[in-house]
Design a protein around this motif. Structure first.
Motif, short mmCIF file in Angstrom:
data_model
loop_
_atom_site.label_atom_id
_atom_site.label_comp_id
_atom_site.label_asym_id
_atom_site.label_seq_id
_atom_site.Cartn_x
_atom_site.Cartn_y
_atom_site.Cartn_z
N LEU A 14 -4.92 3.62 4.90
CA LEU A 14 -3.64 4.27 5.21
C LEU A 14 -3.30 5.33 4.19
O LEU A 14 -3.48 5.13 2.98
CB LEU A 14 -2.50 3.25 5.22
N ALA A 15 -2.76 6.42 4.65
CA ALA A 15 -2.20 7.42 3.75
C ALA A 15 -0.83 6.96 3.32
O ALA A 15 -0.03 6.50 4.15
CB ALA A 15 -2.11 8.77 4.45
N ALA A 16 -0.54 7.04 2.04
CA ALA A 16 0.76 6.59 1.53
C ALA A 16 1.87 7.56 1.87
O ALA A 16 1.68 8.65 2.26
CB ALA A 16 0.70 6.40 0.02
N LYS A 43 0.83 -1.21 0.00
CA LYS A 43 0.00 0.00 0.00
C LYS A 43 0.86 1.26 0.00
O LYS A 43 0.58 2.22 -0.72
CB LYS A 43 -0.92 -0.01 1.23
N LEU A 44 1.93 1.26 0.80
CA LEU A 44 2.76 2.46 0.92
C LEU A 44 3.66 2.68 -0.27
O LEU A 44 3.95 3.82 -0.64
CB LEU A 44 3.61 2.39 2.20
#
Length: 193
Positions: A191-193, A29-30
């Motif tokens: 989640l924010a990357a 995701k990140l």
């Protein structure tokens, strides 16, 4: 500029590990460059008397043997210093952290390198970093009075100066695994990357 993630997996299990499944998803995701430290595949050294002696000897005064005894700690510290985000997959074993994760922490905590003492008390030197802890447990409820692992790891990271810490939890898996894992996956998607 590239984003560097330090991924630390502490589970003794491999493919069946829920904490590893969570760290897989978080790192995907990140995005970014990933340094992977697998504490089951390559267990960290335990602190020895020789290492302690080397820690407290000024670098210019260390012998070649003292320098060599710090190699494992230096590698752990270098990974932490390089990382922008630290992702830790942490199963809860018997209400606490796996022994390998505690051994890693002992290598990471270096006075004058990752933290320092001052008149105001200890100050972490790894500030400006983000950490995401992926917790998995069979029966322990994360954040409950019997969870000594999660608060300890959050405190330890803060001691090193890493105060931007998020916890993603798949706990009590022996009771309701599917819903807990899906809820953790939803948190990862947000989640924010």
């Amino acid at each position: 500029m590239s984003h560097t993630i330090l991924r630390i997996d502490a589970s003794a299990r491999d493919a069946a590990s829920v904490s590893r499944q969570l760290t897989d998803r978080i790192t995907a995701k990140l995005g970014g460059d990933v340094i992977h430290r697998d504490l089951a595949e390559t267990p960290p050294s335990f602190v020895t008397e020789e290492m302690i002696g080397a820690y407290f000897t000024p670098p210019a005064d260390r012998s070649a043997a003292q320098d060599a005894t710090l190699d494992a700690s230096n590698a752990v510290v270098a990974e932490l210093q390089k990382a922008d985000t630290i992702v830790i997959g942490m199963p809860i074993y018997n209400f606490g952290v796996p022994a390998a994760l505690k051994a890693w922490a002992d290598l990471a905590a270096r006075v004058g390198v990752t933290f320092q003492y001052s008149a105001d008390g200890p100050k972490g030197l790894l500030d400006g970093k983000r950490a995401i802890i992926a917790v998995a447990s069979g029966g322990t409820e994360s954040g409950s009075e019997i969870d000594w692992a999660t608060p300890w790891l959050k405190f330890f990271l803060g001691f090193l100066g890493i105060t931007d810490v998020q916890v993603i939890t798949a706990d009590q898996l022996n009771m309701e695994a599917e819903s807990k894992i899906e809820a953790a996956y939803d948190e990862i998607e947000a989640l924010a990357a």
